[in-house]
Scaffold this motif. Structure first.
Motif, PDB file in Angstrom:
ATOM      1  N   MET A   1       0.816  -1.187   0.000  1.00  0.00           N
ATOM      2  CA  MET A   1       0.000   0.000   0.000  1.00  0.00           C
ATOM      3  C   MET A   1       0.867   1.262   0.000  1.00  0.00           C
ATOM      4  SD  MET A   1      -3.262   0.884   2.151  1.00  0.00           S
ATOM      5  CE  MET A   1      -3.700   2.513   2.578  1.00  0.00           C
ATOM      6  N   ALA A   2       1.952   1.216   0.751  1.00  0.00           N
ATOM      7  CA  ALA A   2       2.832   2.385   0.812  1.00  0.00           C
ATOM      8  C   ALA A   2       3.491   2.642  -0.539  1.00  0.00           C
ATOM      9  CB  ALA A   2       3.885   2.190   1.889  1.00  0.00           C
ATOM     10  N   ALA A   3       3.845   1.581  -1.244  1.00  0.00           N
ATOM     11  CA  ALA A   3       4.479   1.764  -2.550  1.00  0.00           C
ATOM     12  C   ALA A   3       3.498   2.382  -3.549  1.00  0.00           C
ATOM     13  CB  ALA A   3       4.990   0.427  -3.068  1.00  0.00           C
ATOM     14  N   LEU A   4       2.260   1.935  -3.510  1.00  0.00           N
ATOM     15  CA  LEU A   4       1.251   2.505  -4.393  1.00  0.00           C
ATOM     16  C   LEU A   4       0.975   3.962  -4.036  1.00  0.00           C
ATOM     17  CD1 LEU A   4      -0.717   2.042  -6.699  1.00  0.00           C
ATOM     18  CD2 LEU A   4      -2.375   1.246  -5.009  1.00  0.00           C
ATOM     19  N   SER A   5       0.927   4.266  -2.757  1.00  0.00           N
ATOM     20  CA  SER A   5       0.723   5.651  -2.327  1.00  0.00           C
ATOM     21  C   SER A   5       1.883   6.535  -2.763  1.00  0.00           C
ATOM     22  CB  SER A   5       0.572   5.716  -0.813  1.00  0.00           C
ATOM     23  OG  SER A   5      -0.570   5.012  -0.412  1.00  0.00           O
ATOM     24  N   LEU A   6       3.090   6.018  -2.652  1.00  0.00           N
ATOM     25  CA  LEU A   6       4.261   6.777  -3.095  1.00  0.00           C
ATOM     26  C   LEU A   6       4.202   7.045  -4.593  1.00  0.00           C
ATOM     27  CD1 LEU A   6       6.942   8.019  -2.229  1.00  0.00           C
ATOM     28  CD2 LEU A   6       8.016   5.812  -2.692  1.00  0.00           C
ATOM     29  N   LEU A   7       3.732   6.080  -5.355  1.00  0.00           N
ATOM     30  CA  LEU A   7       3.579   6.267  -6.800  1.00  0.00           C
ATOM     31  C   LEU A   7       2.535   7.343  -7.103  1.00  0.00           C
ATOM     32  CD1 LEU A   7       4.302   5.286  -9.672  1.00  0.00           C
ATOM     33  CD2 LEU A   7       2.438   3.652  -9.438  1.00  0.00           C
ATOM     34  N   VAL A   8       1.421   7.327  -6.384  1.00  0.00           N
ATOM     35  CA  VAL A   8       0.381   8.339  -6.583  1.00  0.00           C
ATOM     36  C   VAL A   8       0.903   9.729  -6.229  1.00  0.00           C
ATOM     37  CG1 VAL A   8      -1.863   9.144  -5.749  1.00  0.00           C
ATOM     38  CG2 VAL A   8      -1.535   6.751  -6.308  1.00  0.00           C
ATOM     39  N   VAL A   9       1.622   9.827  -5.111  1.00  0.00           N
ATOM     40  CA  VAL A   9       2.182  11.123  -4.694  1.00  0.00           C
ATOM     41  C   VAL A   9       3.174  11.636  -5.732  1.00  0.00           C
ATOM     42  CG1 VAL A   9       3.629  12.237  -2.947  1.00  0.00           C
ATOM     43  CG2 VAL A   9       1.766  10.735  -2.243  1.00  0.00           C
ATOM     44  N   ALA A  10       4.011  10.748  -6.244  1.00  0.00           N
ATOM     45  CA  ALA A  10       4.989  11.165  -7.256  1.00  0.00           C
ATOM     46  C   ALA A  10       4.297  11.644  -8.530  1.00  0.00           C
ATOM     47  CB  ALA A  10       5.937  10.008  -7.572  1.00  0.00           C
TER      48      ALA A  10
ATOM     49  N   LEU B   1      -1.519  19.243  -6.425  1.00  0.00           N
ATOM     50  CA  LEU B   1      -0.624  19.378  -5.288  1.00  0.00           C
ATOM     51  C   LEU B   1      -1.322  18.944  -4.001  1.00  0.00           C
ATOM     52  CD1 LEU B   1       2.091  20.410  -4.115  1.00  0.00           C
ATOM     53  CD2 LEU B   1       0.968  22.631  -3.869  1.00  0.00           C
ATOM     54  N   PHE B   2      -2.548  19.387  -3.795  1.00  0.00           N
ATOM     55  CA  PHE B   2      -3.277  19.026  -2.591  1.00  0.00           C
ATOM     56  C   PHE B   2      -3.711  17.563  -2.605  1.00  0.00           C
ATOM     57  CE2 PHE B   2      -3.500  23.582  -2.069  1.00  0.00           C
ATOM     58  CZ  PHE B   2      -3.306  23.701  -0.700  1.00  0.00           C
ATOM     59  N   LEU B   3      -3.944  17.011  -3.777  1.00  0.00           N
ATOM     60  CA  LEU B   3      -4.258  15.593  -3.870  1.00  0.00           C
ATOM     61  C   LEU B   3      -3.061  14.752  -3.420  1.00  0.00           C
ATOM     62  CD1 LEU B   3      -6.278  13.408  -4.781  1.00  0.00           C
ATOM     63  CD2 LEU B   3      -5.229  13.544  -7.033  1.00  0.00           C
ATOM     64  N   GLY B   4      -1.888  15.084  -3.911  1.00  0.00           N
ATOM     65  CA  GLY B   4      -0.681  14.366  -3.495  1.00  0.00           C
ATOM     66  C   GLY B   4      -0.387  14.537  -2.020  1.00  0.00           C
ATOM     67  N   LEU B   5      -0.557  15.748  -1.527  1.00  0.00           N
ATOM     68  CA  LEU B   5      -0.346  16.010  -0.103  1.00  0.00           C
ATOM     69  C   LEU B   5      -1.322  15.216   0.748  1.00  0.00           C
ATOM     70  CD1 LEU B   5       1.079  17.712   2.099  1.00  0.00           C
ATOM     71  CD2 LEU B   5      -0.737  19.394   1.771  1.00  0.00           C
ATOM     72  N   GLY B   6      -2.573  15.168   0.323  1.00  0.00           N
ATOM     73  CA  GLY B   6      -3.578  14.421   1.073  1.00  0.00           C
ATOM     74  C   GLY B   6      -3.285  12.936   1.125  1.00  0.00           C
ATOM     75  N   VAL B   7      -2.896  12.367   0.005  1.00  0.00           N
ATOM     76  CA  VAL B   7      -2.565  10.941  -0.038  1.00  0.00           C
ATOM     77  C   VAL B   7      -1.363  10.660   0.860  1.00  0.00           C
ATOM     78  CG1 VAL B   7      -1.720   9.082  -1.522  1.00  0.00           C
ATOM     79  CG2 VAL B   7      -3.590  10.525  -2.285  1.00  0.00           C
ATOM     80  N   ALA B   8      -0.378  11.527   0.812  1.00  0.00           N
ATOM     81  CA  ALA B   8       0.812  11.341   1.653  1.00  0.00           C
ATOM     82  C   ALA B   8       0.460  11.443   3.132  1.00  0.00           C
ATOM     83  CB  ALA B   8       1.877  12.369   1.289  1.00  0.00           C
ATOM     84  N   LEU B   9      -0.359  12.402   3.494  1.00  0.00           N
ATOM     85  CA  LEU B   9      -0.704  12.579   4.910  1.00  0.00           C
ATOM     86  C   LEU B   9      -1.628  11.487   5.434  1.00  0.00           C
ATOM     87  CD1 LEU B   9      -1.206  16.428   5.208  1.00  0.00           C
ATOM     88  CD2 LEU B   9       0.600  15.056   6.231  1.00  0.00           C
ATOM     89  N   VAL B  10      -2.414  10.897   4.579  1.00  0.00           N
ATOM     90  CA  VAL B  10      -3.283   9.811   5.023  1.00  0.00           C
ATOM     91  C   VAL B  10      -2.487   8.518   5.179  1.00  0.00           C
ATOM     92  CG1 VAL B  10      -5.192   8.332   4.276  1.00  0.00           C
ATOM     93  CG2 VAL B  10      -5.416  10.799   4.154  1.00  0.00           C
ATOM     94  N   THR B  11      -1.508   8.304   4.323  1.00  0.00           N
ATOM     95  CA  THR B  11      -0.801   7.027   4.294  1.00  0.00           C
ATOM     96  C   THR B  11       0.426   6.971   5.198  1.00  0.00           C
ATOM     97  OG1 THR B  11      -1.478   6.748   2.014  1.00  0.00           O
ATOM     98  CG2 THR B  11       0.286   5.339   2.787  1.00  0.00           C
ATOM     99  N   PHE B  12       1.329   7.900   5.052  1.00  0.00           N
ATOM    100  CA  PHE B  12       2.653   7.741   5.629  1.00  0.00           C
ATOM    101  C   PHE B  12       2.790   7.970   7.136  1.00  0.00           C
ATOM    102  CE2 PHE B  12       3.587   8.570   1.099  1.00  0.00           C
ATOM    103  CZ  PHE B  12       4.039   7.291   0.814  1.00  0.00           C
ATOM    104  N   PRO B  13       2.065   8.878   7.771  1.00  0.00           N
ATOM    105  CA  PRO B  13       2.278   9.054   9.223  1.00  0.00           C
ATOM    106  C   PRO B  13       2.009   7.796  10.035  1.00  0.00           C
ATOM    107  CG  PRO B  13       1.137  10.939   8.365  1.00  0.00           C
ATOM    108  CD  PRO B  13       1.201   9.929   7.257  1.00  0.00           C
TER     109      PRO B  13
END
Length: 75
Positions: A1-10, A25-37
């Protein structure tokens, strides 16, 4: 899941850099903040037996969801 999220953010960042689109920009930020913390803070909390990570993870996910909402409604 983290790899897919990283791909979406990139991809979101590339789209933002290419087109200057704030919703991307906000879409990528949102995906990163939901997944990575939660992925980063959970092992730290287990290793040091600190239950306070939940507050930080929940706050980060809340901000991530708000960022996603902004990206979807302002697009």
């Amino acid at each position: 899941m983290a790899a897919l999220s990283l791909l979406v953010v990139a991809q979101c960042y590339r789209g933002y850099a290419r087109n200057g689109s704030r919703p991307l920009l906000f879409l990528g930020l949102g995906v990163a903040l939901v997944t990575f913390p939660s992925l980063l803070l959970y092992p730290v909390s287990v290793a040091f037996a600190v239950p306070a990570y939940v507050d930080v993870a929940v706050l980060a996910q809340l901000l991530g969801l708000l960022s996603l909402l902004y990206a979807f409604t302002r697009a």
